[in-house]
Structure formats: structure tokens, C-alpha cells
Design an enzyme around this catalytic site. Structure first.
Site, PDB file in Angstrom:
ATOM      1  CE  LYS A  83      -4.407   0.945   2.294  1.00  0.00           C
ATOM      2  NZ  LYS A  83      -5.060   0.898   3.601  1.00  0.00           N
TER       3      LYS A  83
HETATM    4  C1  E4P Z   1      -8.469   1.310   3.761  1.00  0.00           C
HETATM    5  O1  E4P Z   1      -7.621   0.944   2.987  1.00  0.00           O
HETATM    6  C2  E4P Z   1      -8.372   2.580   4.490  1.00  0.00           C
HETATM    7  O2  E4P Z   1      -7.179   2.679   5.149  1.00  0.00           O
HETATM    8  C3  E4P Z   1      -9.539   2.742   5.411  1.00  0.00           C
HETATM    9  O3  E4P Z   1     -10.724   2.306   4.747  1.00  0.00           O
HETATM   10  C4  E4P Z   1      -9.689   4.120   5.967  1.00  0.00           C
HETATM   11  O4  E4P Z   1     -10.904   4.202   6.671  1.00  0.00           O
HETATM   12  P1  E4P Z   1     -11.209   5.377   7.700  1.00  0.00           P
HETATM   13  O5  E4P Z   1     -11.429   6.643   6.924  1.00  0.00           O
HETATM   14  O6  E4P Z   1     -12.457   4.932   8.399  1.00  0.00           O
HETATM   15  O7  E4P Z   1     -10.025   5.486   8.613  1.00  0.00           O
END
Ligand code: E4P
Length: 217
Positions: A83
Site C-alpha cells: 500500500k
Molecule cells: C483502507 O484501505 C483505508 O485505510 C480505510 O478504509 C480508511 O478508513 P477510515 O477513513 O475509516 O479510517
């Protein structure tokens, strides 16, 4: 539509995985913090449990650091998706790491143009953050629709991974638009099964069944 679980909580992943509802997992530094676990250890445990892609996030902000961390994370298991943030360094690292055959999830996407750049950099997944846009009174679902249209216009194969999902309507609307994947917290995925009329109907059936005095054996 594929379901990814947005957590580093191994027990929560296992519960949904046993139901056959887990096509992959996404984590981020905040979720690793919440788990209280070592990133490599917990990521390995998740990768061993889940067959699909498991996103593990680099924390370096420069290209060289991202490449080094990405390669380290990719060694954890074959199903790691590295990522990377949607910055120029992240896009450059995306091009390099996908060129080496790794899956890459480009994260923190908040605009259609950012998603276009990620696709051109060869990203496996693009993660537009719906909930964080909605928090600012913007419409996160418009972004999913715009990315779907742009990717379809040009035949980009990057998968749209609708992220920052906060509720069941996010899941339904992303599915209607044709997002390839949603990643949602375990509680949201579990609540997809809930409906007040299901509960009410079940109560009525159970009450009537009791009055029959019968058993099914
Ligand atoms: C997924 O890859 C993200 O890191 C995550 O969905 C972020 O979600 P949030 O905005 O609830 O922290």
C-alpha cells in the site's frame, strides 16, 4: 463485488473468513496501532489465513524508502498488496513495484484525477476514501462514479477499492456503481445482514410456531 475487511484484528477477520465473506484484507498504520501487534507478525498471520490480497502500508514518504519497505513487506507472503500513498513518490514507487510483479494498492485517493494517475502508474487497486469525503459534507460516492466512468472510458484494469466505508448504504451504493471491491470494518460487513423486518418476522414466526406445540426432528 469483492469484500475486503478493513482491520488488523485477526479474530474479527477469522470470524468473517469462516463465513466465506473475506476476499482480502486492508490494513493501515492506524489499524496496526489499534491491533497492538507487530506489523510483520500480524500481517503474516492474516496472509496465512486469507487467500486474497492483504494490503500492508509503507510508511516511508520518499521513493527509495517506499521501494525498500515495499520489498520487505512483499517478502511476508505472496498475497501481499503493497500500500502506497497517492503522492508523486508513491506513484513512482507504484510503477517500479508493479513492474517487479507485486500487487500495489494506491491509497488516500480523494479525486478522480488522482485515480487516473494511479491507473497510469499501473496500480492494482485504487482506494478512494468515501467516508472521509462525506465527513467534509462532500459526496464520496460521486468520486466512485467518476473513477468508474474514467476507467471504463479507457479500459484501465486498476480495480476500484471503495474505502473508508462507514455504513451499509456505502456498500450498496458502491455496488450499484460497480466498484470492484469494498473494504469495510467487520461491524459494517456484519450489519449488512440486519433488517428490522427480518427480526420482526422471525419473532412472529417463532411465537406462532410455539403455539403449534410441534417439533422438527
Ligand atoms: C483502507 O484501505 C483505508 O485505510 C480505510 O478504509 C480508511 O478508513 P477510515 O477513513 O475509516 O479510517
Amino acid at each position: 463485488m469483492k469484500f475486503f475487511v478493513d482491520t488488523a484484528d485477526v479474530d474479527a477477520i477469522r470470524e468473517l473468513n469462516d463465513l466465506g465473506m473475506v476476499d482480502g484484507v486492508t490494513t493501515n498504520p492506524s489499524l496496526i496501532l489499534k491491533s497492538g501487534r507487530d506489523i510483520k507478525e500480524v500481517t503474516k498471520e492474516i496472509c496465512d489465513m486469507v487467500e486474497g490480497p492483504v494490503s500492508a502500508e509503507c510508511v516511508a514518504l520518499d521513493y527509495d524508502g517506499m521501494i525498500s519497505e515495499g520489498r520487505t513487506l512483499a517478502k511476508i507472503a505472496d498475497n501481499i498488496a503493497i500500500k502506497l500513498p497517492l503522492t508523486w513518490a508513491g506513484l513512482k514507487a507504484c510503477k517500479t513495484l508493479t513492474g517487479e510483479g507485486h500487487m500495489v494498492n494506491v491509497t488516500l485517493c480523494f479525486s478522480a484525477n488522482q485515480a487516473l494517475l494511479a491507473a497510469k502508474a499501473g496500480a492494482t487497486f485504487i482506494s478512494p476514501f468515501l467516508g472521509r469525503l462525506d465527513d467534509l459534507s462532500l459526496d464520496g460516492m460521486d468520486l466512485i462514479q467518476d473513477i468508474r466512468t474514467i476507467y471504463d472510458n479507457y479500459g484501465f484494469e486498476t480495480q476500484i477499492l471503495a474505502a473508508s466505508i462507514r455504513n451499509v448504504n456505502h456498500v450498496k451504493d458502491a455496488a450499484l456503481i460497480g466498484a470492484d471491491v469494498i473494504t469495510a470494518p467487520p461491524a459494517v460487513i456484519k450489519s449488512l445482514a440486519n433488517h428490522v423486518l427480518t427480526d420482526k418476522g422471525l419473532d412472529a414466526f417463532m411465537a406462532d410456531w410455539k403455539k403449534t406445540g410441534q417439533t422438527i426432528a
